[in-house]
Write a protein that holds these residues in place. Structure first.
Motif, PDB file in Angstrom:
ATOM      1  N   ALA A 152       3.603   0.107  -2.647  1.00 16.60           N
ATOM      2  CA  ALA A 152       2.805   0.406  -1.447  1.00 16.60           C
ATOM      3  C   ALA A 152       3.562  -0.032  -0.188  1.00 16.60           C
ATOM      4  O   ALA A 152       3.510   0.639   0.853  1.00 16.60           O
ATOM      5  CB  ALA A 152       1.453  -0.290  -1.528  1.00 16.60           C
ATOM      6  N   LEU A 153       4.278  -1.152  -0.299  1.00 16.64           N
ATOM      7  CA  LEU A 153       5.084  -1.617   0.843  1.00 16.64           C
ATOM      8  C   LEU A 153       6.137  -0.567   1.192  1.00 16.64           C
ATOM      9  O   LEU A 153       6.348  -0.237   2.361  1.00 16.64           O
ATOM     10  CB  LEU A 153       5.750  -2.956   0.482  1.00 16.64           C
ATOM     11  CG  LEU A 153       6.707  -3.542   1.513  1.00 16.64           C
ATOM     12  CD1 LEU A 153       5.969  -3.974   2.785  1.00 16.64           C
ATOM     13  CD2 LEU A 153       7.466  -4.756   0.940  1.00 16.64           C
ATOM     14  N   LEU A 154       6.785  -0.037   0.138  1.00 12.25           N
ATOM     15  CA  LEU A 154       7.808   0.992   0.373  1.00 12.25           C
ATOM     16  C   LEU A 154       7.205   2.184   1.120  1.00 12.25           C
ATOM     17  O   LEU A 154       7.807   2.711   2.061  1.00 12.25           O
ATOM     18  CB  LEU A 154       8.428   1.445  -0.959  1.00 12.25           C
ATOM     19  CG  LEU A 154       9.491   2.539  -0.852  1.00 12.25           C
ATOM     20  CD1 LEU A 154      10.748   2.028  -0.133  1.00 12.25           C
ATOM     21  CD2 LEU A 154       9.888   3.061  -2.232  1.00 12.25           C
ATOM     22  N   GLU A 155       6.007   2.582   0.727  1.00 11.42           N
ATOM     23  CA  GLU A 155       5.360   3.735   1.400  1.00 11.42           C
ATOM     24  C   GLU A 155       5.141   3.455   2.882  1.00 11.42           C
ATOM     25  O   GLU A 155       5.399   4.299   3.725  1.00 11.42           O
ATOM     26  CB  GLU A 155       3.991   4.006   0.760  1.00 11.42           C
ATOM     27  CG  GLU A 155       4.069   4.938  -0.421  1.00 11.42           C
ATOM     28  CD  GLU A 155       2.688   5.137  -1.042  1.00 11.42           C
ATOM     29  OE1 GLU A 155       1.687   5.135  -0.301  1.00 11.42           O
ATOM     30  OE2 GLU A 155       2.632   5.266  -2.290  1.00 11.42           O
ATOM     31  N   GLU A 156       4.658   2.243   3.182  1.00 11.02           N
ATOM     32  CA  GLU A 156       4.409   1.881   4.592  1.00 11.02           C
ATOM     33  C   GLU A 156       5.716   1.888   5.387  1.00 11.02           C
ATOM     34  O   GLU A 156       5.768   2.349   6.522  1.00 11.02           O
ATOM     35  CB  GLU A 156       3.776   0.484   4.695  1.00 11.02           C
ATOM     36  CG  GLU A 156       2.408   0.343   4.059  1.00 11.02           C
ATOM     37  CD  GLU A 156       1.304   1.050   4.840  1.00 11.02           C
ATOM     38  OE1 GLU A 156       1.550   1.547   5.953  1.00 11.02           O
ATOM     39  OE2 GLU A 156       0.174   1.112   4.296  1.00 11.02           O
ATOM     40  N   VAL A 157       6.761   1.361   4.758  1.00 10.15           N
ATOM     41  CA  VAL A 157       8.062   1.274   5.432  1.00 10.15           C
ATOM     42  C   VAL A 157       8.595   2.683   5.692  1.00 10.15           C
ATOM     43  O   VAL A 157       9.018   3.028   6.802  1.00 10.15           O
ATOM     44  CB  VAL A 157       9.042   0.430   4.574  1.00 10.15           C
ATOM     45  CG1 VAL A 157      10.459   0.506   5.109  1.00 10.15           C
ATOM     46  CG2 VAL A 157       8.578  -1.025   4.510  1.00 10.15           C
ATOM     47  N   ARG A 158       8.545   3.516   4.648  1.00 13.12           N
ATOM     48  CA  ARG A 158       9.042   4.896   4.769  1.00 13.12           C
ATOM     49  C   ARG A 158       8.259   5.671   5.828  1.00 13.12           C
ATOM     50  O   ARG A 158       8.826   6.441   6.596  1.00 13.12           O
ATOM     51  CB  ARG A 158       8.910   5.621   3.427  1.00 13.12           C
ATOM     52  CG  ARG A 158       9.904   5.179   2.395  1.00 13.12           C
ATOM     53  CD  ARG A 158      11.202   6.014   2.490  1.00 13.12           C
ATOM     54  NE  ARG A 158      12.350   5.237   2.009  1.00 13.12           N
ATOM     55  CZ  ARG A 158      12.681   5.079   0.735  1.00 13.12           C
ATOM     56  NH1 ARG A 158      11.978   5.660  -0.197  1.00 13.12           N
ATOM     57  NH2 ARG A 158      13.730   4.370   0.401  1.00 13.12           N
ATOM     58  N   ALA A 159       6.931   5.454   5.855  1.00 18.43           N
ATOM     59  CA  ALA A 159       6.094   6.197   6.808  1.00 18.43           C
ATOM     60  C   ALA A 159       6.519   5.914   8.241  1.00 18.43           C
ATOM     61  O   ALA A 159       6.246   6.699   9.148  1.00 18.43           O
ATOM     62  CB  ALA A 159       4.629   5.815   6.618  1.00 18.43           C
ATOM     63  N   ARG A 160       7.208   4.810   8.461  1.00 22.39           N
ATOM     64  CA  ARG A 160       7.644   4.449   9.811  1.00 22.39           C
ATOM     65  C   ARG A 160       9.130   4.714  10.024  1.00 22.39           C
ATOM     66  O   ARG A 160       9.703   4.282  11.033  1.00 22.39           O
ATOM     67  CB  ARG A 160       7.316   2.977  10.086  1.00 22.39           C
ATOM     68  CG  ARG A 160       5.815   2.784  10.285  1.00 22.39           C
ATOM     69  CD  ARG A 160       5.366   1.379  10.048  1.00 22.39           C
ATOM     70  NE  ARG A 160       3.907   1.280  10.205  1.00 22.39           N
ATOM     71  CZ  ARG A 160       3.028   1.621   9.248  1.00 22.39           C
ATOM     72  NH1 ARG A 160       3.443   2.072   8.083  1.00 22.39           N
ATOM     73  NH2 ARG A 160       1.733   1.519   9.477  1.00 22.39           N
ATOM     74  N   GLY A 161       9.770   5.368   9.056  1.00 28.71           N
ATOM     75  CA  GLY A 161      11.200   5.685   9.209  1.00 28.71           C
ATOM     76  C   GLY A 161      12.081   4.450   9.172  1.00 28.71           C
ATOM     77  O   GLY A 161      13.206   4.458   9.682  1.00 28.71           O
TER      78      GLY A 161
END
Ligand SMILES: Cc1ncc(COP(=O)(O)O)c(C=O)c1O
Length: 436
Positions: free
Chosen positions: A231-240
């Motif tokens: 889930a952390l990876l998703e949040e990070v990716r969502a912000r580029g």
């Protein structure tokens, strides 16, 4: 020099390190003279079980014969070469290391320490994204250089001068003490959401990277809840932004797989490795993808320390990978964990003071509390157990936000008899702490 002369010379000529200053500072501790495997001896010939593996750099065992042999052979060839031009052990180690990692992690920069490798990772994340914000857990530890100290919130303290700008804390998902923890297996989601909501306000559109340990070691041996890192990876990716895993304490077999990220099914954009990577010699690595390397280097980044990629350190790195593979150290870590935890959980039945038992592989933690309901940290008791163990011939460390988490990192080759001896010492220390 004899022990008395060494103590006098140390008192006169060494800068005190401030580590474990309130438990047993260096001036009162043993002066270490030699070591082998899981054991270390002081100048008086007293033997200690080293359940800190040196500074966790000797988890392959002190003076592992294969690493020692390779270093001896390498010393006659090329000790130091050049930070500019490639050398043979450096190229061989880079290829070898890439073979142990998952795509797209394949390009390595070799440096000397864990802090160096994390500084490099943060620099590359900033260069690759063209942004400057870096976030880390609020109980993080990533090193003692000024840049890494700025994102080492568990070691935060006054008197070090201004921090580097554009660094932010997000909450560590610490199930035992998190304010939002509940029976819901996904209790951590609101905590993660809140962390990123704050980040979006604090550094809007400017997040370069998030650096975390897949198991928070110095912050208190805190395991990530299932699904958190994905889930952390998703949040990070969502912000580029980029995800950096600091696997100084968790990589190269320590948690029972070659890398901790493999247990989570999450491949980070950048991984850093250090500690036992050099089998006792100083070498660290920052590994990333073709794309991130290209983006970071474009624009003319120059980078290098005088001892970057020292051939002798890279030789030690390759020898240590040989040992990791030949001895299947991840499997040994799993066996040690099972054996250790079974007896520690039995101790937990007996001693109310053991609030929580955590850890994986050879990275194990016991959190001591005054009472299990209130969870008041039992810091003095943890220190008392530490002092008892040192007297009885065992070294470990005391960490965590409240200084009440005992952390044990025995070398991979530690035998069941040695684990039993350590556990007996621990039991004696807990009995004494219980009577206080
Ligand atoms: C997770 C983690 N990262 C980085 C470091 C810093 O490594 P070094 O002391 O080699 O600079 C440490 C040191 O304990 C660590 O635990």
């Amino acid at each position: 020099m004899n022990t008395r002369e060494l103590r006098e010379a140390a008192a006169e000529h060494l800068v005190r390190n401030g580590l474990l200053a309130d438990v047993v500072p260096a001036a009162q501790g043993p002066i270490l003279a030699r070591a082998e495997g899981s054991l270390i001896w002081d100048t008086e010939g007293k033997e200690y079980l080293d359940f800190n593996s040196g500074q966790m750099c000797s988890t392959l065992g002190h003076n592992h014969p294969a690493v020692t042999r390779a270093i001896r052979a390498g010393l006659g060839e090329l000790t130091h070469a050049s930070s500019v031009y490639y050398n043979v052990p450096q190229v061989e180690l880079a290829r070898r290391l890439a073979g142990t990692l998952d795509a797209p992690l394949k390009r390595t920069l070799f440096i000397q320490s864990g802090a160096d490798s994390n500084e490099a990772a943060m620099l590359f994340a900033r260069r690759a994204t063209g942004r400057s914000g870096i976030a880390a857990f609020h109980l993080s530890f990533h090193g003692y250089t000024d840049v890494t100290r700025a994102v080492s919130y568990c070691a935060a303290g006054p008197g070090y001068g201004p921090s580097i700008p554009d660094v932010y804390a997000i909450p560590t998902p610490y199930a035992y003490r998190a304010p939002l923890a509940s029976e819901d297996p996904e209790w951590w989601r609101p905590l993660l959401g809140m962390g990123f909501e704050l980040l979006d306000r604090e550094c809007p559109g400017n997040l370069a990277g998030v650096i975390v340990e897949p198991l928070v070691s110095a912050g208190g041996v805190i395991e990530m809840p299932d699904g958190y890192l994905a889930a952390l990876l998703e949040e990070v990716r969502a912000r580029g932004a980029l995800l950096i895993f600091d696997e100084a304490q968790t990589g190269l077999g320590k948690l029972g797989t070659m890398y901790a990220y493999q247990q989570e099914g999450v491949v980070p954009d950048i991984i850093t490795l250090s500690k036992h990577f050099g089998g006792g010699l100083a070498v660290s690595a920052m590994v990333t993808s073709d794309e991130i390397e290209e983006r970071a280097i474009a624009g003319g980044l120059s980078f290098g320390h005088s001892h970057s990629s020292d051939p002798i350190a890279c030789t030690a790195g390759s020898a240590s990978l040989d040992v990791i593979e030949a001895e299947d150290v991840p499997a040994r870590a799993r066996r040690i964990s099972a054996y250790w935890q079974e007896r520690v959980r039995a101790l937990q039945q007996r001693f109310e003071i053991i609030g929580d038992v955590r850890g994986r592989g050879i990275l194990q933690g016991i959190e001591l509390v005054r009472d299990r309901r209130g969870k008041a940290p039992a810091k003095e008791e943890a220190q008392a157990v530490y002092r008892h163990a040192l007297r009885e011939g065992m070294i470990f460390s005391v960490r965590g936000q409240h200084g009440n988490v005992m952390r044990f990192v025995p070398p991979f080759g530690t035998t069941e008899a040695q684990l039993d001896r350590a556990l007996d010492i621990l039991e004696g220390g807990l009995e004494a702490a219980h009577r206080r």
